[in-house]
Design a protein around this motif. Structure first.
Motif, PDB file in Angstrom:
ATOM      1  N   UNK A  33       0.842  -1.209   0.000  1.00  0.00           N
ATOM      2  CA  UNK A  33       0.000   0.000   0.000  1.00  0.00           C
ATOM      3  C   UNK A  33       0.869   1.248   0.000  1.00  0.00           C
ATOM      4  N   UNK A  34       1.948   1.245   0.789  1.00  0.00           N
ATOM      5  CA  UNK A  34       2.802   2.436   0.864  1.00  0.00           C
ATOM      6  C   UNK A  34       4.027   2.332  -0.050  1.00  0.00           C
ATOM      7  N   UNK A  35       4.003   1.382  -0.959  1.00  0.00           N
ATOM      8  CA  UNK A  35       5.009   1.360  -2.017  1.00  0.00           C
ATOM      9  C   UNK A  35       6.378   0.826  -1.624  1.00  0.00           C
ATOM     10  N   UNK A  36       6.502   0.198  -0.464  1.00  0.00           N
ATOM     11  CA  UNK A  36       7.806  -0.374  -0.114  1.00  0.00           C
ATOM     12  C   UNK A  36       8.062  -1.646  -0.923  1.00  0.00           C
ATOM     13  N   UNK A  37       7.011  -2.425  -1.138  1.00  0.00           N
ATOM     14  CA  UNK A  37       7.102  -3.595  -2.009  1.00  0.00           C
ATOM     15  C   UNK A  37       6.324  -3.290  -3.284  1.00  0.00           C
ATOM     16  N   UNK A  38       6.864  -3.703  -4.402  1.00  0.00           N
ATOM     17  CA  UNK A  38       6.164  -3.533  -5.674  1.00  0.00           C
ATOM     18  C   UNK A  38       5.287  -4.751  -5.891  1.00  0.00           C
ATOM     19  N   UNK A  39       3.994  -4.557  -6.160  1.00  0.00           N
ATOM     20  CA  UNK A  39       3.127  -5.713  -6.379  1.00  0.00           C
ATOM     21  C   UNK A  39       3.592  -6.524  -7.594  1.00  0.00           C
ATOM     22  N   UNK A  40       3.452  -7.861  -7.507  1.00  0.00           N
ATOM     23  CA  UNK A  40       3.750  -8.700  -8.660  1.00  0.00           C
ATOM     24  C   UNK A  40       2.600  -8.621  -9.656  1.00  0.00           C
ATOM     25  N   UNK A  41       1.408  -8.330  -9.128  1.00  0.00           N
ATOM     26  CA  UNK A  41       0.250  -8.198 -10.006  1.00  0.00           C
ATOM     27  C   UNK A  41      -0.745  -7.264  -9.343  1.00  0.00           C
ATOM     28  N   UNK A  42      -1.655  -6.742 -10.146  1.00  0.00           N
ATOM     29  CA  UNK A  42      -2.714  -5.879  -9.622  1.00  0.00           C
ATOM     30  C   UNK A  42      -2.191  -4.539  -9.163  1.00  0.00           C
ATOM     31  N   UNK A  43      -3.050  -3.803  -8.448  1.00  0.00           N
ATOM     32  CA  UNK A  43      -2.625  -2.474  -7.988  1.00  0.00           C
ATOM     33  C   UNK A  43      -3.377  -2.118  -6.721  1.00  0.00           C
ATOM     34  N   UNK A  44      -2.855  -1.127  -6.040  1.00  0.00           N
ATOM     35  CA  UNK A  44      -3.514  -0.645  -4.832  1.00  0.00           C
ATOM     36  C   UNK A  44      -3.380   0.864  -4.804  1.00  0.00           C
ATOM     37  N   UNK A  45      -4.475   1.536  -4.475  1.00  0.00           N
ATOM     38  CA  UNK A  45      -4.435   2.995  -4.434  1.00  0.00           C
ATOM     39  C   UNK A  45      -4.928   3.483  -3.080  1.00  0.00           C
ATOM     40  N   UNK A  46      -4.449   4.667  -2.715  1.00  0.00           N
ATOM     41  CA  UNK A  46      -4.905   5.301  -1.485  1.00  0.00           C
ATOM     42  C   UNK A  46      -5.462   6.663  -1.866  1.00  0.00           C
ATOM     43  N   UNK A  47      -6.652   6.944  -1.428  1.00  0.00           N
ATOM     44  CA  UNK A  47      -7.329   8.200  -1.770  1.00  0.00           C
ATOM     45  C   UNK A  47      -7.243   8.466  -3.274  1.00  0.00           C
ATOM     46  N   UNK A  48      -7.440   7.411  -4.050  1.00  0.00           N
ATOM     47  CA  UNK A  48      -7.557   7.569  -5.495  1.00  0.00           C
ATOM     48  C   UNK A  48      -6.268   7.509  -6.286  1.00  0.00           C
ATOM     49  N   UNK A  49      -5.140   7.439  -5.614  1.00  0.00           N
ATOM     50  CA  UNK A  49      -3.862   7.434  -6.335  1.00  0.00           C
ATOM     51  C   UNK A  49      -2.919   6.428  -5.723  1.00  0.00           C
ATOM     52  N   UNK A  50      -1.949   6.007  -6.517  1.00  0.00           N
ATOM     53  CA  UNK A  50      -0.890   5.185  -5.954  1.00  0.00           C
ATOM     54  C   UNK A  50      -0.133   6.034  -4.932  1.00  0.00           C
ATOM     55  N   UNK A  51       0.294   5.394  -3.870  1.00  0.00           N
ATOM     56  CA  UNK A  51       0.937   6.130  -2.774  1.00  0.00           C
ATOM     57  C   UNK A  51       2.037   7.052  -3.272  1.00  0.00           C
ATOM     58  N   UNK A  52       2.927   6.525  -4.122  1.00  0.00           N
ATOM     59  CA  UNK A  52       4.094   7.299  -4.556  1.00  0.00           C
ATOM     60  C   UNK A  52       3.703   8.488  -5.434  1.00  0.00           C
ATOM     61  N   UNK A  53       2.485   8.483  -5.954  1.00  0.00           N
ATOM     62  CA  UNK A  53       2.070   9.584  -6.825  1.00  0.00           C
ATOM     63  C   UNK A  53       1.525  10.776  -6.057  1.00  0.00           C
TER      64      UNK A  53
END
Lengths: 315, 288
Positions: free
Chosen positions: A47-67
């Protein structure tokens, strides 16, 4: 709000998280429950971008954490109480973290007060107890006054007063309209703190429902009934999904139909009921049932040895 | 959206490079061991320069005292610098150990974040990762430059009275001396970036320090000396090792067929740049 879609993580041939999808809504405490090794921490790290997902995605408040332009103001995360340089003081650690977002020192002092770190704030983190480390982690999570708070096993190592404090804090944050997502492997803790549960086992979601529904045991309601003519009552109750056990000549345990319905049918059939007790499954029971096949590490009872047959003794 | 959320998202609340630099600066200055290492580097460099000056002065004294015919000093007029020429390099004479201390500091700064788990806090605050690592490099490079240049100036100052005894002293404006002072700072800054690259890639303090010491010290001095007779290309290639190239950067007189100051500086900078880019790319992709 946290939204995960088909989120997966593999380490080599081992699947830690197996394409899970869930949504964590604001305004309530969502518990993330599962046995050790189930994939809770990996999911939170993604969720907070420390690990990169192997598949799929996760967003927080509409965006990827790092964005996010100001990630600490969107999401506060306690992932690991030991994510701190041991030679630095708690105050300086918070100051360094705050500096990245231009968060003023006044806020640093505020979170120190809020988490009760005041007396040890100037001491090196290396000497902190596990509980103090947790408080520092929570202070760090709250630094940016974030709309979403993620806490991985926040009560680990806290004393009873601290546990209660985390419980109140989580509820208060949710009441303020924030998204609160906290993990635990302790169902008893979740029963007291969470409004909603996402249960995970072996990397898969096995339940995603309000706490009271999960306690109700996947829709299974049970009641204990003492009645004069149990056979007649059973006959009248027979139907889809209803099962029963005769525990004593006049004592029944009926599963799959709620107490009011039982009373109504008994009244209609003119069967005297002199005890009707809805059986509340504990969250613990529900959890054990849910995760039974999903725990990674089973413990087994020790084999019972006959007296005299001591280990390593010949003859 | 409530008022408080509106304030939260107001302009100027986000991450920017200046703020990350400030954060990295706080980090460097709030761990006692980094301060100790910086002060030690400075002291060791100046101390070495004083020893260097003393050795030169003693050598000159013995040379002067020796009777004709028993001259054991460098024979004049054969292209080998005499003591007065060697004395001009005093500003950079502390680098030989100063570089190892700065390299250790650079490795420790990044590897200790992995050792303690701090790196996770860092990367959660700056999830784009590259600015965080870049800022760390800028801070250590700037510190190394300042320490190097200041130590060079003080090395000059401390050395003069010692050298003056044998009339080996010289003016600060002597040709090449101001450049060698600045370049001593540049040399240390580049060493710091190379070492931080090594520390970032290895994520381990002990391994990083050993690798950096091997690259900066063991390989150019011991390994190359032992192997240089085996093949002609070995001493040739050794010129491009970071510290050998760096020696040319701070040199005052350039021997024939050696790298020039600029070439030496560029070779060293290339090492730093390659390690920086590789370490950034790897950190961007790695799970933390």
């Amino acid at each position: 709000m946290i939204e995960a879609h088909d989120l997966g993580k593999r380490y080599g041939s081992k699947t830690a998280v197996d394409s899970i999808s869930f949504t964590v809504q604001p305004g309530r405490v969502t518990g993330f429950l599962g046995p050790n090794g189930a994939g809770k921490s990996t999911t939170m790290r993604m969720i907070v971008g420390l690990d990169t997902p192997s598949s799929g995605r996760v967003s927080v408040n509409g965006r990827q954490y790092a964005d996010h332009r100001a990630p600490l103001r969107e999401v506060g995360a306690l992932l690991d109480a030991k994510a701190v340089h041991t030679k630095r003081s708690a105050y300086n650690h918070l100051r360094a973290m705050a500096a990245t977002h231009g968060i003023p020192n006044s806020r640093v002092k505020e979170v120190i007060e809020l988490t009760g770190l005041g007396p040890v704030a100037r001491k090196r983190v290396g000497g902190f107890s596990l509980g103090m480390g947790q408080r520092l982690g929570i202070a760090c999570a709250l630094l940016g006054d974030p709309h979403t708070v993620i806490l991985d096993e926040p009560v680990n190592g806290l004393d009873p007063e601290g546990v209660q404090w985390v419980r109140h804090l989580a509820k208060r944050l949710a009441a303020e309209g924030r998204t609160v997502f906290l993990s635990s492997h302790l169902m008893s803790e979740m029963a007291l703190t969470a409004d909603h549960l996402v249960v995970i086992g072996r990397g898969r979601i096995i339940a995603d429902a309000p706490v009271h529904e999960i306690i109700a045991g996947e829709g299974q309601v049970r009641a204990r009934v003492r009645a004069d003519r149990p056979q007649d009552l059973l006959h009248a109750l027979a139907g889809d999904g209803v099962s029963s056990k005769l525990l004593e000549p006049e004592l029944l345990e009926i599963t799959g139909v709620d107490s009011r319905r039982i009373a109504e049918i008994a009244l209609r059939e003119r069967v005297l009921v002199y005890e009707l007790t809805p059986l509340q499954a504990s969250l613990e029971d529900a959890y054990m049932q849910l995760t039974q096949s999903e725990v990674e590490y089973h413990s087994h009872d020790l084999p019972v040895r006959p007296a005299g047959a001591g280990i390593g003794e010949e003859n | 959206m409530t008022t408080s959320t509106a304030t939260r998202h107001s302009a100027g609340s986000g991450v920017n490079f200046g703020r990350i630099l400030r954060s990295e600066w706080i980090k460097v200055t709030t761990v006692p061991s980094t301060i100790v290492l910086l002060v030690t580097t400075f002291a060791v460099m100046v101390g070495l320069a004083a020893l260097f000056a003393w050795a030169l002065a003693t050598g000159q004294e013995q040379l002067d005292a020796a009777p004709e015919g028993q001259n054991f000093g460098p024979p004049p007029g054969q292209g080998i610098p005499d003591f007065s020429e060697t004395a001009l390099t005093i500003a950079s004479s502390g680098l030989i150990f100063g570089q190892l201390l700065i390299a250790s500091l650079a490795v420790v700064l990044i590897a200790s974040e992995w050792a303690t788990g701090m790196i996770r806090s860092t990367m959660v605050a700056v999830p784009r990762r590259i600015p965080a690592l870049l800022a760390k490099n800028v801070v250590i490079a700037a510190l190394a430059f300042v320490i190097g240049a200041l130590a060079a100036v003080l090395s000059y100052v401390v050395g003069q009275p010692i050298l003056a005894g044998q009339e080996l002293d010289f003016s600060l404006t002597t040709d090449g001396v101001p450049a060698s002072i600045i370049n001593t700072g540049v040399y240390l800054a580049l060493i710091a970036v190379i070492a931080m690259g090594i520390g970032t890639l290895l994520r381990n303090t002990a391994g990083g320090v050993v690798t950096a010491v091997a690259l900066f010290f063991v390989v150019p001095t011991i390994v190359v000396t032992l192997l240089s007779n085996l093949a002609d290309w070995i001493p040739d290639a050794a010129r491009f090792l970071p510290t050998n190239a760096g020696e040319q950067l701070v040199a005052i007189t350039i021997a024939e067929d050696a790298l020039t100051q600029l070439e030496g500086g560029l070779v060293m900078a290339a090492w730093a740049l390659v390690l920086l880019v590789v370490s950034l790319a790897v950190t961007k992709r790695r799970d933390i």
